[in-house]
Design a protein around this motif. Structure first.
Motif, PDB file in Angstrom:
ATOM      1  N   ASN B  80      69.791  42.571  10.029  1.00 50.75           N
ATOM      2  CA  ASN B  80      70.930  42.197  10.872  1.00 50.75           C
ATOM      3  C   ASN B  80      70.688  40.880  11.607  1.00 50.75           C
ATOM      4  O   ASN B  80      71.621  40.098  11.816  1.00 50.75           O
ATOM      5  CB  ASN B  80      71.250  43.329  11.858  1.00 50.75           C
ATOM      6  CG  ASN B  80      71.780  44.559  11.141  1.00 50.75           C
ATOM      7  OD1 ASN B  80      72.149  44.496   9.962  1.00 50.75           O
ATOM      8  ND2 ASN B  80      71.809  45.688  11.846  1.00 50.75           N
ATOM      9  N   ALA B  83      71.629  38.384   9.143  1.00 50.57           N
ATOM     10  CA  ALA B  83      73.067  38.366   8.854  1.00 50.57           C
ATOM     11  C   ALA B  83      73.865  37.685   9.964  1.00 50.57           C
ATOM     12  O   ALA B  83      74.875  37.027   9.689  1.00 50.57           O
ATOM     13  CB  ALA B  83      73.572  39.791   8.625  1.00 50.57           C
ATOM     14  N   LYS B  88      72.132  35.484   3.979  1.00 50.88           N
ATOM     15  CA  LYS B  88      71.994  36.638   3.082  1.00 50.88           C
ATOM     16  C   LYS B  88      70.519  37.015   3.059  1.00 50.88           C
ATOM     17  O   LYS B  88      69.682  36.231   2.606  1.00 50.88           O
ATOM     18  CB  LYS B  88      72.457  36.250   1.680  1.00 50.88           C
ATOM     19  CG  LYS B  88      72.293  37.327   0.606  1.00 50.88           C
ATOM     20  CD  LYS B  88      72.771  36.775  -0.744  1.00 50.88           C
ATOM     21  CE  LYS B  88      72.341  37.649  -1.909  1.00 50.88           C
ATOM     22  NZ  LYS B  88      72.979  38.972  -1.913  1.00 50.88           N
ATOM     23  N   GLY B 149      66.129  34.760   4.724  1.00 53.65           N
ATOM     24  CA  GLY B 149      67.452  34.827   4.119  1.00 53.65           C
ATOM     25  C   GLY B 149      67.957  33.438   3.777  1.00 53.65           C
ATOM     26  O   GLY B 149      67.427  32.437   4.254  1.00 53.65           O
ATOM     27  N   ASN B 202      74.406  43.615   6.640  1.00 55.40           N
ATOM     28  CA  ASN B 202      74.472  42.332   5.939  1.00 55.40           C
ATOM     29  C   ASN B 202      75.622  42.240   4.947  1.00 55.40           C
ATOM     30  O   ASN B 202      76.234  41.182   4.809  1.00 55.40           O
ATOM     31  CB  ASN B 202      73.139  42.017   5.247  1.00 55.40           C
ATOM     32  CG  ASN B 202      72.661  43.111   4.317  1.00 55.40           C
ATOM     33  OD1 ASN B 202      72.680  44.285   4.681  1.00 55.40           O
ATOM     34  ND2 ASN B 202      72.231  42.745   3.129  1.00 55.40           N
ATOM     35  N   ARG B 203      75.943  43.336   4.274  1.00 53.29           N
ATOM     36  CA  ARG B 203      77.022  43.214   3.289  1.00 53.29           C
ATOM     37  C   ARG B 203      78.342  42.885   3.998  1.00 53.29           C
ATOM     38  O   ARG B 203      79.090  41.996   3.572  1.00 53.29           O
ATOM     39  CB  ARG B 203      77.126  44.495   2.462  1.00 53.29           C
ATOM     40  CG  ARG B 203      75.882  44.701   1.582  1.00 53.29           C
ATOM     41  CD  ARG B 203      75.990  45.951   0.717  1.00 53.29           C
ATOM     42  NE  ARG B 203      74.698  46.345   0.179  1.00 53.29           N
ATOM     43  CZ  ARG B 203      74.141  45.834  -0.922  1.00 53.29           C
ATOM     44  NH1 ARG B 203      74.750  44.874  -1.589  1.00 53.29           N
ATOM     45  NH2 ARG B 203      72.968  46.261  -1.347  1.00 53.29           N
ATOM     46  N   ASN B 206      77.952  39.239   5.709  1.00 49.86           N
ATOM     47  CA  ASN B 206      77.920  38.178   4.691  1.00 49.86           C
ATOM     48  C   ASN B 206      79.314  37.971   4.103  1.00 49.86           C
ATOM     49  O   ASN B 206      79.779  36.839   3.930  1.00 49.86           O
ATOM     50  CB  ASN B 206      76.933  38.524   3.573  1.00 49.86           C
ATOM     51  CG  ASN B 206      75.466  38.365   3.964  1.00 49.86           C
ATOM     52  OD1 ASN B 206      74.570  38.697   3.218  1.00 49.86           O
ATOM     53  ND2 ASN B 206      75.187  37.863   5.167  1.00 49.86           N
TER      54      ASN B 206
END
Lengths: 338, 338
Positions: B80, B83, B88, B149, B202-203, B206
Motif C-alpha cells: 500500500n 500504491a 505498481k 514498485g 494496489n489493484r 493502480n
C-alpha cells in the motif's frame, strides 16, 4: 520539552515520532532538502543495467564493540551483499525496531554511525520506518536495511559460477568481527584489543569487477558461519569441491587466542569486512595484487582452489600436509553476532 | 529429526537456518525454481518508469487477530505504501526477527499468510533474511518488508500535491483494523466481532491512477494515527486546510462502540485496507463511482474538501453544523497496532 529516553509514543506515528525522526534519526538534513513525507521514495531513473535488491536485519549484542557498532554493521552488511553480486549500491532503506527506555544518546550515536557509514560507502538512505516495542520485548535496537544497487557487469558474479581450476582468494585476516564481539561480550581483558573489521567493501569489490570483468566468477562476504559457511555456499551452488590451504589463511594471533580460549573454530567465526573471491586461475595473481592496493584488501592472499567434484565438499589442506573435511556449521556458535 | 519450536541455532546462518528456510519460510518453492542463494536478488529489467522504494516493520500484538495477522499486514502495508505514490508493486524483501521458543506452527501460519497475501497483491518476494533473538528479547515475530514498485504516472500522486478546491474521498469504513486488534487484545466479548480491514490495495489504487491520471493529486493509507494523522500529513506537505464532513465519514456501529468503550477517537484509529484520495473536484463523483466498483472500495464516499490556508489545518465539520480543529495525534493510543 526535552527527552532522554524512548517512550512507546515515539513509535506511534504522531508528532512525537516526527520529532524523533527530525532530531535524532535524520538530524543532518539540510533545509531545502527536506525528505519527502510520502510513503515511498521515488528514485531517479537508474537507466542502464539490471538492479540488485537485498535485505538484512541486525540484532548484534552489544550494540557497540571495538571497531564498530550496530549502525555501521547495518549499512556495511547490506552494501556488501549488493557488492558481492557485482552491483554498485545506490539506495538503502532503514527500519528501526527500538525498545522503550532506550537512551536517546545511544540512538543518536547509532544513527550517526549509520549516516557516517552510508557516506563512506556512497549510498543514500532514502526511506525509513521506526517502531517502538515495550520494555522487555526487544533489546535496545534492532535494525533492518534493504538495499538497491545497479549491476555493473553481465553476467554478475554468482555463487553458482565457481568452476574447477578457479582460484580462491581471501581479502584479509579472518575472524576479527566475531572475536571482537565475543571478547566484548565475555568482558575478556586483552593486552591488544581486537577490533571488528566491519566495513563497506563496495568500492573495492566494484572496482574489482570493473577491472577483471567476467574473470571474477563468485564473490561472498563470509559473515555468519564464517569462511566455512561461505565456502559451503559456493560449493553447493556450483557443485564443486573447495580446497583451502591452512598455511595461506591469515589470522591475528590475538583472534586465534580468543578462539582457543572460547573453543571456537576461526573458520566459523564471522567477518564483516572481508570477501572471498573465486576467479579464473590465470587472473589470480593480478587479482591479489589489485586487492592489496585497496584500503580493505592489504592482506589479501591466494587461499585455495576449486576442484571438480560430483558433490559439494569443503576441504582444508593442513600445514603438515594432511586434509580434513570442513563441516558445514550448524549455526553460529555464539548468537547475535551481527 | 523434527523441530517444533525455534532455537537460537535457527538464526545462526548454518544448516539449521537453511532447513528453516526450506521447510517453513519458503516451503512452496517448486523444484527447478530454486531461489538463487546469492546475497542479493537480481531483478529483471524494469524498463519504463521511475522506481518507488519503501520499507516498514511490523510488530503488531497479538500476531493473529480477526481478519488478519502480522504476515498479511507486512505484505499489505508495504504494497500500500507503494500504491499510494502511484507505483505498481513488483518486488518485496522479507526480514524476520524471531524469538527463541516461537512455535514452528505459528511461524508456518505467518509465512503462509505472507505468501497468500503476496499472491493476492501480485508481488514477488525475492530476497529475505532471518534472525533469531533469545527468549525475552523479542515477542514471537517481528517482520520487516521493503518493496520496489514501478511508478505508473508522472507526476506521481504526492502528499504535497493537494490544492485548494480539491475533493477529499475516503474509500471505506474507518477504524476496523485498530478496533479489531484492540478488541482481541482486551479480550472484549462482542456480539458481532470486528474484523481488521488489512488488505493490499494496489489493484484498486493502480487502476485509479491509470484511469484518472493527473487528476489524482494525493493518496494516503491512514494507518498509525488514523485518518487524523493522514490528513495532517497532507495538510502539512501541501500547506492547506483539510475539511472533513463528520456526516460523510462511515464507521461501523460496533467499531464506534469499541472506541467509546475504550475512550478512543475513531479518527485516530488505524486502518490497514483504506485509502484517502485527494483529487480534482471535477473528477470527484466519477472517482467515488470508480472506487465503489472495486473490491476494497464499496463504501467509498466524498468526505470533505481542501481549503486554502496559510498554515496546515485539519477541521471536522460536525453533524450539527459546528467546526472543531482535529489535533495531530501525539502517538498511537495503543502501541503495536501494526
Amino acid at each position: 520539552m526535552s527527552f532522554t529516553s524512548l517512550t512507546l509514543a515515539h513509535g506511534g506515528g504522531g508528532f512525537r515520532t516526527e520529532r524523533l525522526l527530525r532530531e535524532v534519526i535524520f538530524p543532518g538534513v539540510r533545509p531545502g532538502r527536506k525528505p519527502a513525507m510520502d510513503d515511498s521514495a521515488i528514485l531517479p531513473d537508474t537507466a542502464g543495467g539490471r538492479l540488485a535488491f537485498t535485505t538484512d536485519s541486525f540484532i548484534v549484542s552489544p550494540l557497540f564493540f571495538p571497531g564498530g557498532d550496530i549502525g555501521r554493521l547495518a549499512v556495511a552488511g547490506t552494501v556488501n551483499d549488493l557488492a558481492v553480486v557485482g552491483a554498485k549500491p545506490l539506495y538503502l532503506s532503514l527500519g528501526l525496531i527500538l525498545e522503550e527506555g532506550l537512551a536517546i544518546e545511544t540512538l543518536k550515536a547509532v544513527c550517526e554511525s549509520i549516516h557516517a557509514t552510508a557516506d563512506e560507502a556512497g549510498v543514500e538512505i532514502v526511506t525509513g520506518d521506526t517502531k517502538v516495542v515495550e520494555r522487555g520485548k526487544g533489546d535496545g535496537c534492532y535494525i533492518n536495511t534493504a538495499g538497491i544497487g545497479r549491476v555493473l557487469i553481465e553476467p554478475p558474479p554468482s555463487l553458482s559460477r565457481a568452476r574447477p581450476g578457479d582460484a580462491l582468494i581471501v581479502t584479509g585476516m579472518l575472524g576479527d568481527h566475531g572475536a571482537a564481539v565475543m571478547a566484548r561480550r565475555e568482558s575478556l581483558a586483552l593486552d591488544s584489543p581486537v577490533r571488528s573489521d566491519a566495513a563497506p567493501l563496495n568500492r573495492m569489490l566494484n572496482a574489482l569487477v570493473e577491472q577483471f570483468g567476467p574473470a571474477i566468477h563468485a564473490l561472498k562476504d563470509p559473515t555468519r558461519g564464517g569462511l566455512a559457511m561461505a565456502c559451503h555456499d559456493i560449493a553447493e551452488a556450483s557443485t564443486v569441491q573447495i580446497e583451502m590451504d591452512e598455511a595461506a589463511l591469515r589470522v591475528r594471533p590475538e583472534v586465534q587466542g580468543i578462539c582457543d580460549l572460547l573453543g571456537f573454530d576461526v573458520l566459523e567465526v564471522a567477518n564483516e569486512g572481508k570477501a572471498v573471491v573465486v576467479c579464473e586461475a590465470a587472473a589470480a595473481r593480478a587479482v591479489v595484487e589489485f586487492l592489496r592496493r585497496c584500503d580493505h584488501g592489504h592482506q589479501a592472499s591466494l587461499a585455495g582452489r576449486i576442484v571438480e567434484s560430483d558433490q559439494p565438499l569443503v576441504v582444508l589442506k593442513t600445514r603438515i600436509g594432511g586434509e580434513r573435511l570442513v563441516a558445514k556449521p550448524a549455526g553460529e556458535i555464539l548468537p547475535r553476532i551481527c
